[in-house]
Design a protein around this motif. Structure first.
Motif, PDB file in Angstrom:
ATOM      1  N   ARG A 464       0.849  -1.199   0.000  1.00 56.64           N
ATOM      2  CA  ARG A 464       0.000   0.000   0.000  1.00 56.64           C
ATOM      3  C   ARG A 464       0.880   1.242   0.000  1.00 56.64           C
ATOM      4  O   ARG A 464       1.678   1.454   0.918  1.00 56.64           O
ATOM      5  N   LEU A 465       0.715   2.041  -1.039  1.00 59.75           N
ATOM      6  CA  LEU A 465       1.515   3.245  -1.175  1.00 59.75           C
ATOM      7  C   LEU A 465       0.848   4.431  -0.480  1.00 59.75           C
ATOM      8  O   LEU A 465      -0.376   4.489  -0.356  1.00 59.75           O
ATOM      9  N   LEU A 466       1.683   5.363  -0.061  1.00 58.20           N
ATOM     10  CA  LEU A 466       1.230   6.683   0.369  1.00 58.20           C
ATOM     11  C   LEU A 466       1.674   7.694  -0.681  1.00 58.20           C
ATOM     12  O   LEU A 466       2.576   7.426  -1.479  1.00 58.20           O
ATOM     13  N   ALA A 467       1.049   8.861  -0.679  1.00 56.13           N
ATOM     14  CA  ALA A 467       1.184   9.770  -1.817  1.00 56.13           C
ATOM     15  C   ALA A 467       2.275  10.821  -1.663  1.00 56.13           C
ATOM     16  O   ALA A 467       2.828  11.275  -2.662  1.00 56.13           O
ATOM     17  N   THR A 468       2.596  11.230  -0.444  1.00 56.11           N
ATOM     18  CA  THR A 468       3.491  12.371  -0.277  1.00 56.11           C
ATOM     19  C   THR A 468       4.335  12.221   0.976  1.00 56.11           C
ATOM     20  O   THR A 468       3.921  11.581   1.957  1.00 56.11           O
ATOM     21  N   TYR A 469       5.525  12.821   0.945  1.00 55.47           N
ATOM     22  CA  TYR A 469       6.482  12.705   2.051  1.00 55.47           C
ATOM     23  C   TYR A 469       7.186  14.038   2.231  1.00 55.47           C
ATOM     24  O   TYR A 469       7.610  14.675   1.257  1.00 55.47           O
ATOM     25  N   LYS A 470       7.323  14.438   3.482  1.00 52.85           N
ATOM     26  CA  LYS A 470       8.127  15.617   3.805  1.00 52.85           C
ATOM     27  C   LYS A 470       8.520  15.567   5.269  1.00 52.85           C
ATOM     28  O   LYS A 470       7.707  15.237   6.132  1.00 52.85           O
ATOM     29  N   ASP A 471       9.782  15.901   5.521  1.00 56.91           N
ATOM     30  CA  ASP A 471      10.298  15.992   6.888  1.00 56.91           C
ATOM     31  C   ASP A 471      10.015  14.727   7.693  1.00 56.91           C
ATOM     32  O   ASP A 471       9.565  14.779   8.839  1.00 56.91           O
ATOM     33  N   GLY A 472      10.256  13.583   7.066  1.00 61.20           N
ATOM     34  CA  GLY A 472      10.105  12.323   7.763  1.00 61.20           C
ATOM     35  C   GLY A 472       8.680  11.833   7.933  1.00 61.20           C
ATOM     36  O   GLY A 472       8.448  10.829   8.605  1.00 61.20           O
ATOM     37  N   ARG A 473       7.728  12.505   7.299  1.00 65.90           N
ATOM     38  CA  ARG A 473       6.314  12.170   7.482  1.00 65.90           C
ATOM     39  C   ARG A 473       5.673  11.836   6.138  1.00 65.90           C
ATOM     40  O   ARG A 473       5.604  12.679   5.251  1.00 65.90           O
ATOM     41  N   ARG A 475       2.249  10.717   4.060  1.00 65.69           N
ATOM     42  CA  ARG A 475       0.825  10.969   4.289  1.00 65.69           C
ATOM     43  C   ARG A 475      -0.003  10.649   3.056  1.00 65.69           C
ATOM     44  O   ARG A 475       0.511  10.573   1.946  1.00 65.69           O
ATOM     45  N   PHE A 476      -1.284  10.533   3.258  1.00 68.47           N
ATOM     46  CA  PHE A 476      -2.333  10.468   2.255  1.00 68.47           C
ATOM     47  C   PHE A 476      -2.332   9.145   1.484  1.00 68.47           C
ATOM     48  O   PHE A 476      -1.322   8.720   0.932  1.00 68.47           O
ATOM     49  N   ASN A 477      -3.499   8.548   1.490  1.00 72.48           N
ATOM     50  CA  ASN A 477      -3.736   7.349   0.717  1.00 72.48           C
ATOM     51  C   ASN A 477      -3.382   7.611  -0.745  1.00 72.48           C
ATOM     52  O   ASN A 477      -3.795   8.608  -1.323  1.00 72.48           O
ATOM     53  N   ALA A 478      -2.614   6.720  -1.347  1.00 67.61           N
ATOM     54  CA  ALA A 478      -2.112   6.963  -2.698  1.00 67.61           C
ATOM     55  C   ALA A 478      -3.221   6.871  -3.735  1.00 67.61           C
ATOM     56  O   ALA A 478      -4.271   6.261  -3.513  1.00 67.61           O
ATOM     57  N   TYR A 479      -2.954   7.469  -4.891  1.00 69.85           N
ATOM     58  CA  TYR A 479      -3.905   7.564  -5.986  1.00 69.85           C
ATOM     59  C   TYR A 479      -3.488   6.636  -7.127  1.00 69.85           C
ATOM     60  O   TYR A 479      -2.406   6.032  -7.112  1.00 69.85           O
ATOM     61  N   LEU A 480      -4.330   6.540  -8.128  1.00 71.82           N
ATOM     62  CA  LEU A 480      -4.029   5.720  -9.297  1.00 71.82           C
ATOM     63  C   LEU A 480      -2.660   6.054  -9.867  1.00 71.82           C
ATOM     64  O   LEU A 480      -1.867   5.161 -10.192  1.00 71.82           O
ATOM     65  N   ASP A 481      -2.369   7.358 -10.027  1.00 70.68           N
ATOM     66  CA  ASP A 481      -1.105   7.752 -10.634  1.00 70.68           C
ATOM     67  C   ASP A 481       0.088   7.225  -9.843  1.00 70.68           C
ATOM     68  O   ASP A 481       1.125   6.886 -10.427  1.00 70.68           O
ATOM     69  N   ASP A 482      -0.020   7.186  -8.533  1.00 71.73           N
ATOM     70  CA  ASP A 482       1.084   6.687  -7.716  1.00 71.73           C
ATOM     71  C   ASP A 482       1.405   5.242  -8.073  1.00 71.73           C
ATOM     72  O   ASP A 482       2.564   4.877  -8.312  1.00 71.73           O
ATOM     73  N   TYR A 483       0.376   4.401  -8.092  1.00 70.08           N
ATOM     74  CA  TYR A 483       0.598   2.985  -8.402  1.00 70.08           C
ATOM     75  C   TYR A 483       1.059   2.801  -9.850  1.00 70.08           C
ATOM     76  O   TYR A 483       1.997   2.049 -10.127  1.00 70.08           O
ATOM     77  N   ALA A 484       0.391   3.481 -10.779  1.00 70.34           N
ATOM     78  CA  ALA A 484       0.708   3.284 -12.197  1.00 70.34           C
ATOM     79  C   ALA A 484       2.115   3.759 -12.525  1.00 70.34           C
ATOM     80  O   ALA A 484       2.884   3.061 -13.198  1.00 70.34           O
ATOM     81  N   PHE A 485       2.483   4.960 -12.049  1.00 71.58           N
ATOM     82  CA  PHE A 485       3.792   5.518 -12.404  1.00 71.58           C
ATOM     83  C   PHE A 485       4.927   4.744 -11.742  1.00 71.58           C
ATOM     84  O   PHE A 485       5.994   4.575 -12.336  1.00 71.58           O
ATOM     85  N   VAL A 486       4.714   4.269 -10.509  1.00 71.10           N
ATOM     86  CA  VAL A 486       5.754   3.488  -9.840  1.00 71.10           C
ATOM     87  C   VAL A 486       5.902   2.121 -10.507  1.00 71.10           C
ATOM     88  O   VAL A 486       7.017   1.618 -10.684  1.00 71.10           O
ATOM     89  N   LEU A 487       4.803   1.513 -10.903  1.00 70.48           N
ATOM     90  CA  LEU A 487       4.853   0.238 -11.613  1.00 70.48           C
ATOM     91  C   LEU A 487       5.624   0.394 -12.923  1.00 70.48           C
ATOM     92  O   LEU A 487       6.501  -0.423 -13.260  1.00 70.48           O
TER      93      LEU A 487
END
Length: 692
Positions: A464-473, A475-487
């Motif tokens: 399960r991917l998360l969508a955004t990261y900053k300062d060690g944190r 956050r946010f349930n990932a979206y279609l683009d996250d899974y598709a682009f990483v794949l």
């Protein structure tokens, strides 16, 4: 004097939201607290969506959100919610569409929407509103008062409006599955793009001019499929890439591309630099170099990588999001020049080349200053000066290095240093592909660092991917683009260096994509997962926006991984996606470049070459692929050590008996194993000749 204000944005991670944390506006982030307050107090919601590199977002913030009197009106009449569209593209997609329905005009940023507090449905909206009435727009403060009054007087009407608006939203983006795309779909799209092509400046349409990179990628791959039939497609691509590389949309001093050009000639950009644009520019220039051998395309690819690694890659490995258009409160100030400053920095011999080449002998082209672009070819300048071209190149390179060092001393544009999963996927894909084509293994290492950063910091429970990261944190349930682009990125990296554990992880992502995002009734993929926050719409986007359509990249990646491991679930999901999109592709081909490219691959499957044997020996085999004719079939090549065991699916059958062996398949058709390098080179040569 420091502001005494601190609102609820101060605990957020988004640089854009933090820019507004000391506004006198009582901003909330999107969430239960704000939505419940609006319902309880029966106050309409003022929803403001933007991003940190957005120039007009800064203008509206300075004029209105930093103004005490305007803020007081906002706080009295509304519950004010600020959203970073890069963190919450789900909200942005929904309310951009809503804006278009309400106003019958395209949206943009900043997006300003007024929502019914009881169901979050919009009843009025716009983009930028000025502090005082101008540009044929009302003043923001008077608009606030009118909208609040309208809400008080028309609550019953809004209930009726909500029902009809909901029906419209639900009917959009849910196309019925149709016949699968066929070759005529692709030819029609090419003809439509030819009709819109700017034969003087390259690109499509008029100002403001966006690169439309997915369309260029489709055209390049269409040409590669049949060079004799689609020569015009290659001409559109190479002319456009040349004009952009010569224009001011490209940073001639520091590398990398700006978001778009405000004119048709690519001369003056909107100066923000986005990771996602450069991530897609990079492989396109690398492929264009492979196709043509033009050294300009290789140079641009190399300089774009240098910029990305120098300015955008974090120490942890992930890539930051963007550079602002503004510095010191002025758009483009970091990038533009005073002619006298350049002349004082360079030797007379250097300036003699730079002045005509970059247009300094002409009038200023940006608010009394010069923004550099190629005004005259270097060959002409060299001829006028009576020097050879190599000497002109040497002087230009020396001058650029001097100007770069001088510019480094200026106050930099702001950098949005959050790390977005989807955009990192695009950059990893671009770096990995360019590293293969240009034989730059050092780039592969940078791509690998970013990919492992995503696995380490933005993945939960291994799938399960998360969508955004900053300062060690993260956050946010990932979206279609996250899974598709990483794949997509992971498959490209596997061609650079095989890792079985990486493929196993990619298969987990593909399974989650099918389980949580697929529209099992109509085909294709929703932008949000089935366990995402419930919003007023569940978007399913097929058209390219500022990034390629997630449905397109998902379809392409699933086709590839399905063929690689012999898993029909993946290829069938890709086929259902293309069938769902066919009618839309045929109606608006210019908006579906990425899906057209996926359809091209579905209609004419790429060659899959799996090499097994000693890795050192296999380097010679992969080098032979790089030397293969540019007009050969597109290929995916995976070099897997003979020592690798427990390979998933079909790969387990790609065995090694002795020495090296190549397994070659196209779709469901495979050749007999090729067991000698000479035989493999002959296969590559004959395959290329058959394409001419």
């Amino acid at each position: 004097m420091a502001s005494i204000h601190k609102n609820r944005l101060s605990s957020e991670t988004s640089p854009y939201l933090l820019q507004h944390a000391d506004n006198p506006v009582d901003w909330y982030p999107w969430g239960d607290e704000a939505l419940e307050k609006a319902r309880k107090e029966d106050k309409p919601i003022l929803l403001s969506i933007g991003y940190s590199a957005c120039h007009w977002c800064h203008v509206m913030a300075h004029e209105s959100f930093e103004d005490e009197e305007t803020a007081a009106v906002m706080n009295e009449l509304f519950v004010n919610i600020k959203v970073d569209r890069e963190e919450r593209p789900d909200l942005d997609k929904i309310y951009q569409l809503a804006h278009q329905i309400i106003t019958r005009r395209p949206g943009g940023w900043p997006l300003t929407m007024f929502l019914n507090p009881h169901n979050q449905l919009p009843f009025f909206g716009g983009t930028y509103f000025p502090k005082t009435a101008r540009y044929q727009l009302p003043s923001f403060r008077s608009l606030l008062e009118q909208v609040a009054e309208y809400y008080r007087r028309h609550k019953q009407d809004l209930d009726d409006h909500s029902r009809s608006f909901t029906a419209i939203l639900q009917s959009i983006g849910q196309p019925e599955a149709s016949e699968a795309p066929d070759p005529s779909t692709l030819i029609h799209a090419k003809h439509e793009m030819e009709a819109a092509f700017d034969r003087v400046n390259g690109g499509f349409g008029d100002a403001p001019k966006f690169p439309q990179l997915s369309n260029l990628e489709f055209l390049l791959h269409l040409w590669r499929r049949n060079p004799s039939e689609h020569g015009a497609a290659l001409e559109m691509v190479t002319m456009t890439l040349t004009r952009m590389a010569e224009g001011g949309i490209y940073d001639h001093i520091g590398g990398g591309f700006a978001r778009y050009s405000v004119d048709a000639r690519w001369e003056i950009p909107h100066f923000e630099k986005m990771l996602y644009d450069n991530a897609v520019f990079l492989p396109l220039y690398a492929e264009a170099w492979q196709a043509t051998g033009d050294p300009l395309f290789r140079k641009v690819a190399e300089e774009t990588v240098e910029w990305a690694l120098r300015e955008m890659q974090s120490p942890e490995g992930g890539f930051y999001s963007s550079l602002d258009a503004d510095s010191e409160g002025e758009e483009g100030k970091y990038y533009v020049w005073n002619r006298a400053e350049i002349e004082s920095l360079l030797s007379p011999a250097e300036y003699a080349v730079v002045e005509p080449h970059y247009g300094l002998d002409r009038g200023p082209n940006f608010e009394g200053h010069w923004h550099l672009h190629v005004a005259r070819p270097l060959e002409e300048v060299a001829a006028d000066l009576g020097i050879d071209v190599d000497e002109a190149k040497r002087r230009l390179a020396s001058a650029r290095a001097t100007l770069f060092q001088a510019r480094e001393k200026r106050i930099r544009p702001g950098r949005d240093d959050k790390i977005l999963t989807a955009w990192n996927g695009l950059m990893i894909k671009g770096l990995a592909l360019a590293s293969r084509l240009l034989d730059r293994r050092d780039w592969t290492k940078s791509a690998d660092r970013a990919f492992e950063f995503l696995r380490r910091q933005l993945c939960v429970n291994n799938d399960r991917l998360l969508a955004t990261y900053k300062d060690g944190r993260a956050r946010f349930n990932a979206y279609l683009d996250d899974y598709a682009f990483v794949l997509d990125a992971g498959l490209e990296l596997l061609q650079c260096e095989w890792r079985t554990d990486r493929l196993v992880w990619l298969l987990k992502l593909a399974d989650r994509l099918l389980a949580r995002f697929e529209d099992h009734e109509h085909g294709g993929f929703f932008f949000t997962s089935d366990d995402h926050e419930e919003l007023i719409q569940r978007p399913k986007t097929l058209m390219d926006e500022s990034t390629p359509a997630g449905n397109a990249i998902a379809a392409r990646a699933l086709l590839q991984i399905g063929h690689l491991v012999g898993e029909h679930r993946y290829t069938e999901a890709a086929e259902r996606t293309l069938k769902a999109a066919t009618s839309s592709m045929r109606q608006y081909p210019h908006a579906h470049g990425a899906l057209l490219d996926a359809a091209l691959e579905w209609l004419y499957p790429q060659q899959f070459i799996v090499l097994r044997g000693n890795l050192e020996s296999l380097r010679t085999w992969t080098a032979a692929v790089r030397r293969a004719p540019a007009t050969a079939e597109q290929r995916l090549v995976f070099a897997i050590s003979a020592e690798e065991t427990d390979l998933p699916g079909l790969l387990a059958e790609r065995k090694v008996e002795s020495g090296e062996v190549a397994y070659v398949c196209s779709g469901m058709t495979c050749l007999a194993p090729i067991r000698t390098l000479a035989e493999f080179e002959e296969f590559l040569r004959s395959s290329g000749e058959n394409r001419k």
